[in-house]
Design an enzyme around this catalytic site. Structure first.
Site, PDB file in Angstrom:
ATOM      1  N   ASP A  78     -56.457  85.563 -99.514  1.00 25.35           N
ATOM      2  CA  ASP A  78     -57.630  85.980-100.291  1.00 25.35           C
ATOM      3  C   ASP A  78     -57.253  86.322-101.719  1.00 25.35           C
ATOM      4  OD1 ASP A  78     -56.261  88.237 -98.990  1.00 25.35           O
ATOM      5  OD2 ASP A  78     -57.773  89.486 -99.968  1.00 25.35           O
ATOM      6  N   GLU A 170     -56.356  91.052 -97.751  1.00 19.63           N
ATOM      7  CA  GLU A 170     -55.421  92.040 -98.294  1.00 19.63           C
ATOM      8  C   GLU A 170     -56.029  92.767 -99.473  1.00 19.63           C
ATOM      9  OE1 GLU A 170     -52.046  93.418-100.946  1.00 19.63           O
ATOM     10  OE2 GLU A 170     -53.711  92.045-101.347  1.00 19.63           O
TER      11      GLU A 170
END
Length: 398
Positions: A78, A170
């Site tokens: 991400d 994350e």
């Protein structure tokens, strides 16, 4: 595939996390990259590859030398929420010589403003067009891991068991929420998710989040004498009591801070959100006590109108790694073998490695050769990414 082409392929795929979503992963687009990475892992020759229901890609390379440690490598798919990660249009600047880089008509960056550029003289840089972030955090880490493991497999480099994991979310603090440690069975691991290639980071902030809710009493202002309690004004008064020098813009190194991330309110209801950060455990406890005591004080003054919720987010990984420094020593040796002097700095943030270390898997953090993360001034050095490939291979070989 060369690391440049691999990196450019990955950043072309939008994987921006959604901090307002409760789904797993937080954005469906992260699965687009997960599927590609799972297929690539199969194509380059991993022995086992799994894409689980939460979007994490696990890949295993069986040991060819059981005398070597079982090692894991992780990176997150991400990208950050601060700026769009969609329709990234990267540009390559060859043989950078320290000049001002014009991203577009409105934005430029110089080595004076961004000193990391000064460490990249004569290198080839990948920059943005100034309208999006680049995605080096952490697609540079993914590209490094994939390139290194492809070389290990093709060249039949002897190795112990190697496991790779590419995680989701994350950037919104949920990267290890669904991580399966039983599946990721290694002696220790590394997140490839930093900046400078010489860094072995094994010390980070202790972290907590504080949410304060204030209930006011609304009435027509013309008839408000001794009746109205303005929650918005109470929020401002409350915020004014925090230490003015202990904020992110006035601290560095191991100095902690209180960071007001959100303040909303009207007469009836106001909320404040803080993140609390300290490397030292005792100072971290004192921060949480300060907020708790301040809420108690205001509740006495304003008849119980304040509610507080404090949640721990992650701990300083050093408190776990200091008992077994093998992973740190091996990484420093690998960096030295690449002709670089290793350094370790206290991280003013957190990584998936902090949460994994707390869960029992010691996981320091290594660099990627990408810099200025979470914004339009992000850039990556091709040569530094290539150097990180060598460092990862050194960790595996020795």
């Amino acid at each position: 595939m060369k690391i440049k082409e691999r990196f450019l392929k990955y950043v072309s795929i939008n994987t921006q996390a959604d901090e307002d979503s409760s789904s797993v992963p937080s954005s469906v687009c992260q699965l687009d990259l997960a599927r590609i990475l799972a297929q690539e892992c199969k194509e380059i020759g991993f022995d086992e590859v799994q894409l689980d229901e939460s979007g994490i890609v696990y890949a295993t390379l069986f040991s060819t030398d059981d005398t070597k440690d079982a090692i894991g490598f992780l990176a997150h798919m991400d990208t950050a929420c601060e700026l769009s990660g969609k329709d990234v249009k990267p540009r390559i600047i060859e043989n950078y010589q320290g000049e001002v880089i014009q991203l577009n008509d409105h934005y430029s960056m110089s080595k004076e403003m961004y000193p990391a550029l000064a460490t990249c003289i004569s290198e080839d840089l990948i920059v943005t067009d100034g309208t999006t972030l680049l995605g080096g955090d952490d697609k540079a880490g993914i590209a490094i891991i994939m390139s290194a493991l492809e070389k290990v497999i093709k060249e039949k480099i002897p190795h112990g068991k190697i496991m790779v994991a590419f995680t989701c979310d994350e950037e919104v603090g949920r990267g290890t929420d669904t991580f399966d440690l039983d599946r990721f069975d290694v002696d220790y691991a590394y997140t490839i998710d930093g900046g400078e290639v010489e860094c072995v980071d094994y010390e980070n902030f202790n972290a907590a989040k504080a949410h304060i809710e204030i209930v006011g009493s609304s009435i027509h202002p013309g008839d408000a004498k001794d009746k109205m309690v303005n929650a918005g004004l109470l929020a401002v008064e409350f915020a004014s009591r925090f230490p003015k020098e202990q904020i992110p813009s006035k601290t560095e190194g191991r100095e902690g801070f209180y960071h007001l991330t959100n303040l909303q309110g009207d007469v009836e209801l106001a909320t404040l959100d803080y993140i609390l950060r300290e490397h030292d455990e005792d100072k971290f406890k004192a921060q949480k006590n300060f907020v708790t005591d301040l809420v108690d004080e205001f509740n006495q003054k304003y008849e119980g109108r304040f509610q507080l919720e404090i949640k721990d987010q992650y701990k300083n990984m050093y408190s776990y790694i200091k008992h077994d420094m093998r992973c740190v020593d091996k990484a420093k040796q690998a960096i030295e073998m690449a002709g670089i002097k290793p350094v370790s700095n206290p991280v003013r943030g957190g990584t998936d490695g902090a949460m994994l270390s707390e869960k029992g898997l010691l996981t320091p953090n290594l660099g990627t050769g990408s810099f200025n993360h979470h914004g339009r001034y992000e850039f990556a050095s091709i040569q530094k990414m290539e150097k990180m490939v060598d460092i990862v291979i050194n960790i595996i070989k020795y």
